[in-house]
Design an enzyme around this catalytic site. Structure first.
Site, PDB file in Angstrom:
ATOM      1  N   HIS A  19      13.069  10.620  24.704  1.00  0.00           N
ATOM      2  CA  HIS A  19      11.656  10.515  25.085  1.00  0.00           C
ATOM      3  C   HIS A  19      10.960  11.866  25.171  1.00  0.00           C
ATOM      4  O   HIS A  19       9.731  11.924  25.151  1.00  0.00           O
ATOM      5  CB  HIS A  19      11.513   9.696  26.368  1.00  0.00           C
ATOM      6  N   HIS A  52      19.432   9.406  20.034  1.00  0.00           N
ATOM      7  CA  HIS A  52      19.498   8.359  19.014  1.00  0.00           C
ATOM      8  C   HIS A  52      18.696   8.827  17.808  1.00  0.00           C
ATOM      9  O   HIS A  52      17.471   8.945  17.886  1.00  0.00           O
ATOM     10  CB  HIS A  52      18.900   7.069  19.608  1.00  0.00           C
ATOM     11  N   GLU A  79      23.844   8.375  19.248  1.00  0.00           N
ATOM     12  CA  GLU A  79      23.637   6.927  19.076  1.00  0.00           C
ATOM     13  C   GLU A  79      23.146   6.683  17.656  1.00  0.00           C
ATOM     14  O   GLU A  79      22.233   7.370  17.183  1.00  0.00           O
ATOM     15  CB  GLU A  79      22.595   6.409  20.063  1.00  0.00           C
ATOM     16  N   THR A 110      16.141  -0.167  21.992  1.00  0.00           N
ATOM     17  CA  THR A 110      17.278  -0.940  21.491  1.00  0.00           C
ATOM     18  C   THR A 110      17.361  -2.275  22.233  1.00  0.00           C
ATOM     19  O   THR A 110      17.647  -2.309  23.423  1.00  0.00           O
ATOM     20  CB  THR A 110      18.585  -0.141  21.696  1.00  0.00           C
TER      21      THR A 110
HETATM   22  N1  PXP Z   1      22.393   3.461  25.998  1.00  0.00           N
HETATM   23  C1  PXP Z   1      22.069   3.118  24.741  1.00  0.00           C
HETATM   24  C2  PXP Z   1      23.146   2.701  23.817  1.00  0.00           C
HETATM   25  C3  PXP Z   1      20.724   3.192  24.288  1.00  0.00           C
HETATM   26  O1  PXP Z   1      20.417   2.836  23.040  1.00  0.00           O
HETATM   27  C4  PXP Z   1      19.737   3.655  25.187  1.00  0.00           C
HETATM   28  C5  PXP Z   1      18.318   3.793  24.710  1.00  0.00           C
HETATM   29  O2  PXP Z   1      18.267   4.712  23.697  1.00  0.00           O
HETATM   30  C6  PXP Z   1      20.133   4.009  26.479  1.00  0.00           C
HETATM   31  C7  PXP Z   1      21.458   3.877  26.868  1.00  0.00           C
HETATM   32  C8  PXP Z   1      19.149   4.531  27.479  1.00  0.00           C
HETATM   33  O3  PXP Z   1      18.225   3.542  27.793  1.00  0.00           O
HETATM   34  P1  PXP Z   1      16.982   3.919  28.704  1.00  0.00           P
HETATM   35  O4  PXP Z   1      16.144   4.896  27.931  1.00  0.00           O
HETATM   36  O5  PXP Z   1      16.309   2.614  28.937  1.00  0.00           O
HETATM   37  O6  PXP Z   1      17.544   4.533  29.964  1.00  0.00           O
END
Ligand code: PXP
Length: 258
Positions: A19, A52, A79, A110
């Site tokens: 982000h 990611h 990721e 995701t």
């Molecule tokens: N784990 C995985 C495999 C993800 O794809 C993501 C989002 O990219 C996250 C954790 C983290 O999710 P959040 O941004 O909602 O904390």
């Protein structure tokens, strides 16, 4: 038993920096730099840096990946979709960890877990290829027995259970859905461990919803992005990482009577 499994310790914190890149890309320049954010997060106590590289490059870009690999001392958790182009990039960059995730162009984030059972041969061959490149492979899946068992058979040493439904129910104050999703995660973690897998968790977790997951003894790593970067808007990134680490540590200490 998988040697990566360390049940007594508090889970490691993987900080997802996607982000920061989203914010940078909103104006097309180089600020704020996700690699600088990753460095600062590590200095503040992040155990792992997660990112990611999406096929549409909507946040992290190829050049970010190269720079992360060059300057970040903590393990990198890459990721990735199960796509040949991505597997080629991973085998060139050789991050310490890879988490295979489902990816759809239209999604905001995701949604749901990887369907390991439904594309078993592809997943198994990706796991073998990535392991051959020296990467620890994790599969991001729903806490379903079918997917967990398929992950173990596919040869992944590690799974990350999708906590999104639990976190959404928590945020909505829907106690019965929260409990139902929590119970699915607990059962999934136990099944994963019984099959010799390292069991991680992540997605949608906030400062408020993290403690109940962090205290589960089967959770080895938590991967958190949106809420941690969002909290940083108000307290700064260093303090945000510290707040998440302190929340995890204090929940674990309380739960384990330390
Ligand atoms: N784990 C995985 C495999 C993800 O794809 C993501 C989002 O990219 C996250 C954790 C983290 O999710 P959040 O941004 O909602 O904390």
């Amino acid at each position: 038993m998988n040697p990566l499994v360390s049940p007594a310790a508090a889970p490691l914190l993987g900080v997802n920096i996607d982000h920061v890149a989203t914010l940078r890309n909103a104006r097309g320049g180089g600020f704020p730099d996700p690699v600088r954010a990753a460095q600062q997060a590590v200095e503040a106590g992040a155990d792992i840096i997660t990112f990611h590289l999406r096929e549409d490059r909507r946040h992290i870009r190829d050049a970010d990946v190269e720079r992360l690999k060059a300057v970040i001392t903590a393990p990198l958790n890459f990721e990735s979709a199960l796509a040949p182009e991505m597997l080629d990039i991973i085998c060139r960059v050789r991050p310490q960890m890879v988490c295979l995730v489902p990816e759809r162009r239209q999604e905001v984030t995701t949604e749901g877990g990887l369907d390991v059972a439904g594309q078993f041969d592809r997943v198994r061959s990706a796991c073998a290829r990535l392991a051959g490149c020296g990467c620890r492979v994790s599969l991001f899946i729903e806490p379903s027995a079918q997917q967990i068992e398929a992950s173990a058979r596919a040869g992944a040493p590690c799974i990350e259970l999708h906590t999104g439904a639990y976190a959404n129910a928590f945020d909505a104050g829907d106690d019965s859905a929260r409990q139902r999703e929590f119970d699915r995660i607990v059962a999934g973690l136990k099944l994963g461990r019984s099959l010799g897998l390292q069991t991680n968790a992540g997605h949608g977790l906030s400062l408020q919803s993290t403690p109940a997951i962090a205290v589960l003894p089967e959770v080895s790593e938590l991967h958190i992005g949106h809420a941690l970067i969002g909290h940083a808007v108000f307290v700064g990134l260093t303090q945000s990482v510290r707040d998440f680490q302190a929340t995890i540590a204090s929940a674990v200490a309380t739960a384990r009577g330390r």
